[in-house]
Enzyme design. Structure first.
Site, mmCIF file in Angstrom:
data_model
loop_
_atom_site.group_PDB
_atom_site.id
_atom_site.type_symbol
_atom_site.label_atom_id
_atom_site.label_comp_id
_atom_site.label_asym_id
_atom_site.label_seq_id
_atom_site.Cartn_x
_atom_site.Cartn_y
_atom_site.Cartn_z
ATOM 1 N N ASP A 1 53.010 -51.322 7.266
ATOM 2 C CA ASP A 1 51.859 -51.540 6.816
ATOM 3 C C ASP A 1 50.665 -50.554 6.951
ATOM 4 O O ASP A 1 50.376 -50.427 7.821
ATOM 5 C CB ASP A 1 52.008 -52.818 8.111
ATOM 6 N N HIS B 1 43.482 -50.733 10.035
ATOM 7 C CA HIS B 1 44.467 -50.362 10.850
ATOM 8 C C HIS B 1 44.207 -48.890 11.649
ATOM 9 O O HIS B 1 45.446 -48.062 12.264
ATOM 10 C CB HIS B 1 46.151 -50.707 11.000
ATOM 11 N N ILE C 1 42.051 -52.644 14.014
ATOM 12 C CA ILE C 1 42.700 -53.493 15.599
ATOM 13 C C ILE C 1 43.958 -52.895 15.060
ATOM 14 O O ILE C 1 44.817 -52.397 13.720
ATOM 15 C CB ILE C 1 42.402 -54.572 15.001
ATOM 16 N N GLY D 1 49.081 -57.663 13.720
ATOM 17 C CA GLY D 1 49.885 -59.120 14.020
ATOM 18 C C GLY D 1 51.318 -58.017 14.627
ATOM 19 O O GLY D 1 51.988 -59.107 15.224
#
Length: 590
Positions: free
Chosen positions: A489, A494, A509, A512
């Site tokens: 990902d 990120h 961040i 998830g």
């Protein structure tokens, strides 16, 4: 028109001594154009509203030995942009009008300000830049213009009346310029590009982003603005992934033909989705499946059609190194050799590794058929993983993705896809993933509002009113997201602070699915193996924060909630795992 197979390497395409002006060149397509022109000997004027973006591209060019100058400001000030070209490089020969903005909203709700803003940047901005450079082109009897239109300007799109109008007007404007400029050797063309950019990267798998990257649009632009192009002008090209088609107007005086378009050898797209589908089909044959296991009589036709589409199977191969990298990405340590050393007798993949093989297949499902679809408004809502066989520590898998359910939430759409991951040799299903994404602003298409009971994949999983049976606390690493993204990902949200800021976050961040994997590891440590696990993503985690997983054993299920300790914020909710051994004892605290 004959295009060279690769205009960037073709010897007849050079721009030595010429100056190219690129608007909106701080990132994405504009940046790709600027770098191309610099590599092929042009002086480059890099325009962008972002000073940081414009300067970064100029620095990239100059470091490589090219010549470039930045001009920061709106494209509505075309005179200032062209002035930089004349002052810095003594001329201007090429204009690529690429700048743009979005203000998407249904026509009913669209304000006059939102209408004016889009037309100002796209249409007036293009006009002002052409107007400023036109006298220069006339005087030297040479000029090349490429204006950026869109499939939305050709076919229209829900929620983009302003954008569609501006882009359609640019097509007409370009054709008029071609007529007036031809006798002065001024050629003007329009393009409608589709490319993998920072925005589409948030939902496209990396393979698709790479296949449709801006670099594959640049060669067509490069050819159209070169001296090698001596006659192509007033044309419109749809471009994606190195594939280009000229879009033309056709006419016929026979009523039956102009109303039926009965020639089955020719494609007549009527929407951007139709056009994009046709382009995609040129890369690999895609056909509707005869059997739709997820058909629902309550679905409107646009959903039914999307469900019938069967995505091509997508292969995924991995090694022990990939397993170790994933295990490290969700917090396994050097002391946990069963997860970090391939030579350990108990070496294995952590069970949530099952979300990795399917990632590209799930993200590759097209959502362009949704009304008012905007990938920037997509949120990953829920994830369900069923583990249906032993997980090999290396292997060759094949993924099959389908749309399972689509819900109309009024102001948003909820789309659930299902991916089966099979062992390529045996055909045995190893993983089943169900991923739900929410797309804000894409509702109101007449679909059903409530979904069917999908068992553990849709269970509410409310924690019981008692103290947790087990609690595990784990501090994430500051570099956790940088490590986890290497498992596939690669969303810049990120890793890149500027991109995170665009999303409203103070800094990048954590993924998830990384938090999901860490919590899945906690359930494994507390209660042993499980055969499925599900969660709803309820909040964000910043790398370096501490995750606390609270777990309650209810029969054969472990319900869990994950919070960020420092902010007491819930990040995973409605979460549970179904144990392989329903009698596994609960532990007070680990």
């Amino acid at each position: 028109m004959k295009l060279p197979s690769n205009p960037q390497s073709s010897p007849e395409v050079r721009y030595d001594g010429k100056t190219a002006i690129i608007t909106g060149a701080g990132q994405g397509l504009g940046r790709a154009y600027a770098l191309m022109y610099a590599r092929l000997g042009a002086n480059v004027v890099v325009n962008d509203v972002s000073e940081k973006g414009a300067n970064a591209v100029v620095e990239e060019i100059t470091r490589a030995g090219g010549k470039a100058a930045a001009t920061v400001g709106s494209v509505e000030d075309g005179d200032a942009i062209v002035k930089v070209a004349l002052e810095k490089f003594g001329g201007a020969h090429i204009l690529v009008a690429n700048a743009g903005i979005l203000r998407d909203k249904s026509f009913t709700a669209m304000t006059e300000q939102e209408w004016d803003a889009v037309l100002a940047v796209h249409l007036r901005g293009t006009y002002k830049c052409v107007k400023a450079v036109w006298p220069v082109f006339l005087k030297q009897k040479y000029g090349r213009i490429v204006n950026t239109a869109s499939q939305v300007g050709i076919y229209g799109n829900f929620g983009q009346a302003n954008y569609s109008t501006a882009k359609a007007a640019i097509i007409g404007f370009t054709r008029a310029l071609a007529v007036e400029g031809r006798k002065y050797n001024i050629l003007a063309n329009a393009i409608a590009p589709s490319a993998g950019t920072a925005m589409t990267m948030t939902i496209w798998p990396q393979e698709m982003v790479d296949a449709f990257k801006p670099d594959y649009i640049a060669p067509i632009v490069g050819y159209l603005t070169s001296e090698a192009n001596e006659e192509t002008s007033g044309c419109l090209f749809e471009i994606m992934g190195g594939w280009a088609a000229q879009t033309r107007v056709a006419e016929d005086g026979r009523w039956d033909l102009i109303t039926n378009f009965s020639d089955d050898r020719v494609v007549y797209p009527t929407t951007p989705q139709d056009a994009l589908e046709q382009m995609a089909n040129n890369f690999g044959h895609v056909e509707d499946g005869d059997d739709d296991p997820y058909a629902d009589p309550e679905d409107p036709e646009l959903v039914a059609k999307a469900k019938r589409n069967v995505e091509p199977p997508l292969d995924f191969s991995y090694t022990e190194r990939d397993v170790i990298l994933y295990n490290l990405g969700i917090g396994a340590t050097e002391k946990e050799l069963q997860w970090t050393f391939e030579g350990d007798d108990d070496f294995s993949a952590l069970p949530t590794f099952g979300v990795i093989p399917q990632f590209a297949a799930s993200g590759g499902i097209s959502l362009d058929w949704l009304p008012n679809y905007n990938p920037a408004k997509l949120l990953h809502g829920e994830q369900y993983l069923a583990i249906k066989g032993p997980i090999p520590t290396s292997g060759d898998f094949v993924n099959q993705a389908r749309i399972l359910e689509v819900l109309d939430k009024g102001k948003a759409a909820a789309v659930t896809s299902v991916v089966e991951t099979k062992d390529k040799d045996t055909g045995k299903v190893i993983f089943e993933n169900q991923s739900t994404v929410f797309i804000r602003g894409a509702g109101g298409f007449g679909g059903k509002r409530n979904g069917k009971d999908r068992g553990p994949a849709s269970a509410a999983n409310a924690p019981p009113q008692r103290k947790p049976d087990a609690v595990i606390e784990e501090k994430t690493l500051p570099q956790q997201a940088a490590l986890y993204r290497l498992s596939g990902d690669l969303n810049p949200l990120h890793i890149q602070p500027e991109f995170a800021a665009m999303g409203g976050f103070d800094k990048p961040i954590l993924h998830g699915l990384c938090s999901f994997g860490i919590s899945g590891k906690h359930v494994l440590k507390a209660f042993g193996p499980y055969k499925d696990i599900k969660t709803r993503f309820a909040g964000v985690v910043y790398p370096g924060e501490t995750l606390v997983t609270e777990m309650w054993k209810e029969g054969g299920k472990v319900i869990f909630t994950t919070k960020v300790k420092e902010r007491n914020a819930t990040v995973l909710a409605a979460a549970a795992a179904t144990l392989v051994d329903s009698g596994a004892p609960a532990k007070a605290k680990l």
